[in-house]
Design an enzyme around this catalytic site. Sequence first.
Site, mmCIF file in Angstrom:
data_model
loop_
_atom_site.group_PDB
_atom_site.id
_atom_site.type_symbol
_atom_site.label_atom_id
_atom_site.label_comp_id
_atom_site.label_asym_id
_atom_site.label_seq_id
_atom_site.Cartn_x
_atom_site.Cartn_y
_atom_site.Cartn_z
ATOM 1 N N SER A 118 67.980 28.016 55.194
ATOM 2 C CA SER A 118 68.883 27.566 54.040
ATOM 3 C C SER A 118 69.320 28.745 53.175
ATOM 4 C CB SER A 118 68.033 26.619 53.050
ATOM 5 O OG SER A 118 67.381 25.660 53.888
ATOM 6 N N TYR B 182 61.016 22.462 61.124
ATOM 7 C CA TYR B 182 61.397 22.608 59.605
ATOM 8 C C TYR B 182 61.403 21.229 58.902
ATOM 9 C CZ TYR B 182 64.216 24.734 55.961
ATOM 10 O OH TYR B 182 65.018 24.958 54.662
ATOM 11 N N LYS C 61 57.234 24.114 59.206
ATOM 12 C CA LYS C 61 57.425 24.702 57.675
ATOM 13 C C LYS C 61 57.490 23.584 56.773
ATOM 14 C CE LYS C 61 61.591 26.891 55.833
ATOM 15 N NZ LYS C 61 61.441 26.638 54.596
ATOM 16 N N THR D 188 58.268 22.347 53.556
ATOM 17 C CA THR D 188 58.878 22.458 52.130
ATOM 18 C C THR D 188 59.174 21.056 51.495
ATOM 19 O OG1 THR D 188 60.318 24.085 53.275
ATOM 20 C CG2 THR D 188 61.132 23.534 51.132
ATOM 21 N N ASP E 259 58.042 28.431 47.021
ATOM 22 C CA ASP E 259 57.474 29.773 46.573
ATOM 23 C C ASP E 259 56.777 29.415 45.264
ATOM 24 O OD1 ASP E 259 59.071 30.173 48.516
ATOM 25 O OD2 ASP E 259 60.383 31.629 47.510
#
Length: 292
Positions: free
Chosen positions: A47, A136, A164, A166, A190
């Site tokens: 992204s 992802y 991953k 997210t 993050d």
Amino acid sequence: MKNLKGIFSALLVSFNEDGTINEKGLRQIIRHNIDKMKVDGLYVGGSTGENFMLSTEEKKEIFRIAKDEAGDAIALIAQVGSVNLKEAVELGKYATELGYDSLSAVTPFYYKFSFPEIKNFYETIIRETGSPMIVYSIPFLTGVNIGVAQFAELFENPKIIGVKFTAGDFYLLERLRKAFPNHLIYAGFDEMMLPATVLGVDGAIGSTFNVNGVRARQIFELAQQGKIKEAFEIQNVTNDLIEGILGNGLYQTIKGLLEEEGVQAGYCREPMTKSLTDAQKKVVKELKAKFL
Ligand code: HMN
């Protein structure tokens, strides 16, 4: 294959004002990540790379430039996912030939694909490329939620080596960690890196690491050592920075901060807003003075 654990910057791409790729700027961003942020690897074509607005040829060019600039210095993951499965396969073959350490692919989005369709998507890319694959999962953008039982089915394929993650669903993260101790799990937000690390992720992939990679590593390593109070203090500072970035335009502001560091990070690609207003540029200067 290189060690795929650790801190991975989700690579930003520098564009010229007319939307074409700025190769010099892209190379500078890669060097900045390797030389200054000291990351373990790069996640290319995510992204953060504004990937879903680019043509197949542009995506290939970015994969080529990133491998050429990084060489074997760090690990490289190529995000090749697309709702166009043929494109995903073509990109996967290309990145595999370039020598990327693993592929990754976003869950196919927009249409409400069934789980068997999603599984077939991954199986096809793996069969055609022979490469390892990192799923992802980013439900807040794709609307696709994959649970523990479905991950178990996906992970039956030994080439699917990780995810991953997210998402802010820490219950699911804890369940995944317990169920799959040997698969790679990466934190994707993050601002939630500390709790994700406490729950045992193997690494993190983030956009803000392009400018905050050193703090990200400190959070990750301190948390792994059980030094939670120290890690929390650095997460607090990091989140002050991230709050400033998110409030001012995510990718534009990270690019602005890189420009302040002497890196030609350039413009964003339309339909995203290409550049910052004067007021936003002022915020960038304040963030730089306070956090970089
Ligand atoms: C990517 O594909 O580039 C990744 O999604 C990178 C990463 O997970 C970022 N997610 C998005 O930008 C959607 C995060 O680093 C995120 O930018 C950051 O945590 C701020 O919210």
